[in-house]
Design a protein around this motif. Structure first.
Motif, mmCIF file in Angstrom:
data_model
loop_
_atom_site.group_PDB
_atom_site.id
_atom_site.type_symbol
_atom_site.label_atom_id
_atom_site.label_comp_id
_atom_site.label_asym_id
_atom_site.label_seq_id
_atom_site.Cartn_x
_atom_site.Cartn_y
_atom_site.Cartn_z
ATOM 1 N N ASN A 109 0.812 -1.217 0.000
ATOM 2 C CA ASN A 109 0.000 0.000 0.000
ATOM 3 C C ASN A 109 0.845 1.267 0.000
ATOM 4 O OD1 ASN A 109 -2.386 -1.587 0.139
ATOM 5 N ND2 ASN A 109 -2.084 -1.824 2.329
ATOM 6 N N TRP A 110 2.070 1.170 0.524
ATOM 7 C CA TRP A 110 2.953 2.335 0.537
ATOM 8 C C TRP A 110 3.294 2.774 -0.878
ATOM 9 C CZ3 TRP A 110 7.108 0.805 4.738
ATOM 10 C CH2 TRP A 110 6.479 0.724 5.984
ATOM 11 N N LEU A 111 3.315 1.837 -1.801
ATOM 12 C CA LEU A 111 3.685 2.179 -3.172
ATOM 13 C C LEU A 111 2.568 2.908 -3.909
ATOM 14 C CD1 LEU A 111 5.507 -1.099 -4.256
ATOM 15 C CD2 LEU A 111 6.469 0.924 -3.164
ATOM 16 N N MET A 112 1.333 2.784 -3.393
ATOM 17 C CA MET A 112 0.200 3.466 -4.011
ATOM 18 C C MET A 112 -0.286 4.650 -3.183
ATOM 19 S SD MET A 112 -2.005 0.238 -5.512
ATOM 20 C CE MET A 112 -2.308 -0.445 -3.884
ATOM 21 N N HIS A 113 0.333 4.833 -2.003
ATOM 22 C CA HIS A 113 -0.051 5.900 -1.068
ATOM 23 C C HIS A 113 -1.520 5.806 -0.690
ATOM 24 C CE1 HIS A 113 3.446 8.987 -1.167
ATOM 25 N NE2 HIS A 113 3.897 7.748 -1.285
ATOM 26 N N VAL A 114 -1.941 4.598 -0.310
ATOM 27 C CA VAL A 114 -3.288 4.398 0.200
ATOM 28 C C VAL A 114 -3.188 3.736 1.571
ATOM 29 C CG1 VAL A 114 -4.283 4.170 -2.101
ATOM 30 C CG2 VAL A 114 -3.565 2.115 -0.869
ATOM 31 N N ILE A 115 -4.246 3.862 2.356
ATOM 32 C CA ILE A 115 -4.365 3.166 3.630
ATOM 33 C C ILE A 115 -5.347 2.032 3.413
ATOM 34 C CG2 ILE A 115 -4.992 3.355 6.062
ATOM 35 C CD1 ILE A 115 -4.445 6.348 5.871
ATOM 36 N N ALA A 116 -4.942 0.820 3.680
ATOM 37 C CA ALA A 116 -5.805 -0.327 3.419
ATOM 38 C C ALA A 116 -5.614 -1.389 4.497
ATOM 39 C CB ALA A 116 -5.513 -0.912 2.040
ATOM 40 N N VAL A 117 -6.636 -2.201 4.678
ATOM 41 C CA VAL A 117 -6.609 -3.279 5.662
ATOM 42 C C VAL A 117 -6.888 -4.607 4.979
ATOM 43 C CG1 VAL A 117 -7.330 -1.787 7.559
ATOM 44 C CG2 VAL A 117 -9.062 -2.943 6.200
ATOM 45 N N THR A 118 -6.454 -5.679 5.610
ATOM 46 C CA THR A 118 -6.668 -7.013 5.061
ATOM 47 C C THR A 118 -8.143 -7.373 5.138
ATOM 48 O OG1 THR A 118 -4.516 -7.610 6.004
ATOM 49 C CG2 THR A 118 -5.883 -9.401 5.141
#
Length: 209
Positions: A109-118
């Motif tokens: 997610n760091w490579l897309m600059h998003v915050i995400a959860v499993t």
């Protein structure tokens, strides 16, 4: 059961869709896009949160997983199995290996600059992983559909090109930072938000289950 009879009684909830369908991107999913300010290829990502069991240096028995950015929307990582990570004598616990895969996938997610959860993680254990083995992980995003991020990872032993020991397919869901503030324990939330380092404060909430 007869082929001409329904598989569930009238009025009962319909059976859930097959697991594989939930991890297969729909036809209108799009390729992932690497953010222009993503870490440079080969750059060590570091820990997003010191107490994270997967990557944090403040966890004495954590995985201390180290991930590096790839050239696309992919990363590589390494994790050394320690005696504290055993399940059967001399072998890594399957849950620990699943954690290593999940941590690696979450770092994408760091490579897309998003915050995400499993949202879902499906793991295949191909062969045992002995204590003191270095697990070489490779993860990549395969598709994006709205808030859903589809990705996969492999873990190899004996080197980056060695035999596959574990692999996983996963679905991550993009969320807002309020997800962590509203659901985390207040003590840790307040401590993280009080960190004077703005970058470190923001990163504490970037990758979490």
């Amino acid at each position: 059961m007869s082929a001409d009879r329904p598989s569930h009684a009238p009025g009962d909830p319909a059976p859930a869709p097959a697991a594989e369908n939930r991890l297969t991107p729909p036809p209108d999913a799009v390729p992932p896009v690497r953010h222009p300010e993503a870490p440079a290829p080969g750059e060590l990502l570091g820990a997003h949160y010191d107490r994270c069991f997967g990557c944090g240096t403040g966890q004495p028995h954590g995985l201390h997983l180290e991930a590096r950015a790839g050239e696309g929307v992919n990363i590589t990582a390494e994790f050394t199995v320690k005696p504290a990570h055993q399940g059967a004598p001399g072998l890594a616990h399957g849950g620990v290996l699943a954690t290593a895969l999940d941590e690696t996938l979450g770092s994408l997610n760091w490579l897309m600059h998003v915050i995400a959860v499993t949202g879902r993680l499906e793991t295949d254990f191909v062969q045992p992983v002995p204590v003191d083995t270095v697990l070489h992980l490779d993860a990549r995003v395969t598709a994006v559909h709205g808030r859903k991020i589809y990705c996969s990872a492999t873990g190899r032993i004996g080197g980056p090109e060695g035999p596959v020991a574990v692999r996983a397919d996963a679905l991550f869901i993009e969320v807002k930072v309020e997800h962590f503030i509203d659901n985390g324990r207040d003590e840790e939330i307040q401590e993280a938000m009080a960190d004077p380092d703005q970058v470190r404060r923001a990163r504490a909430f970037e990758v979490n289950p």
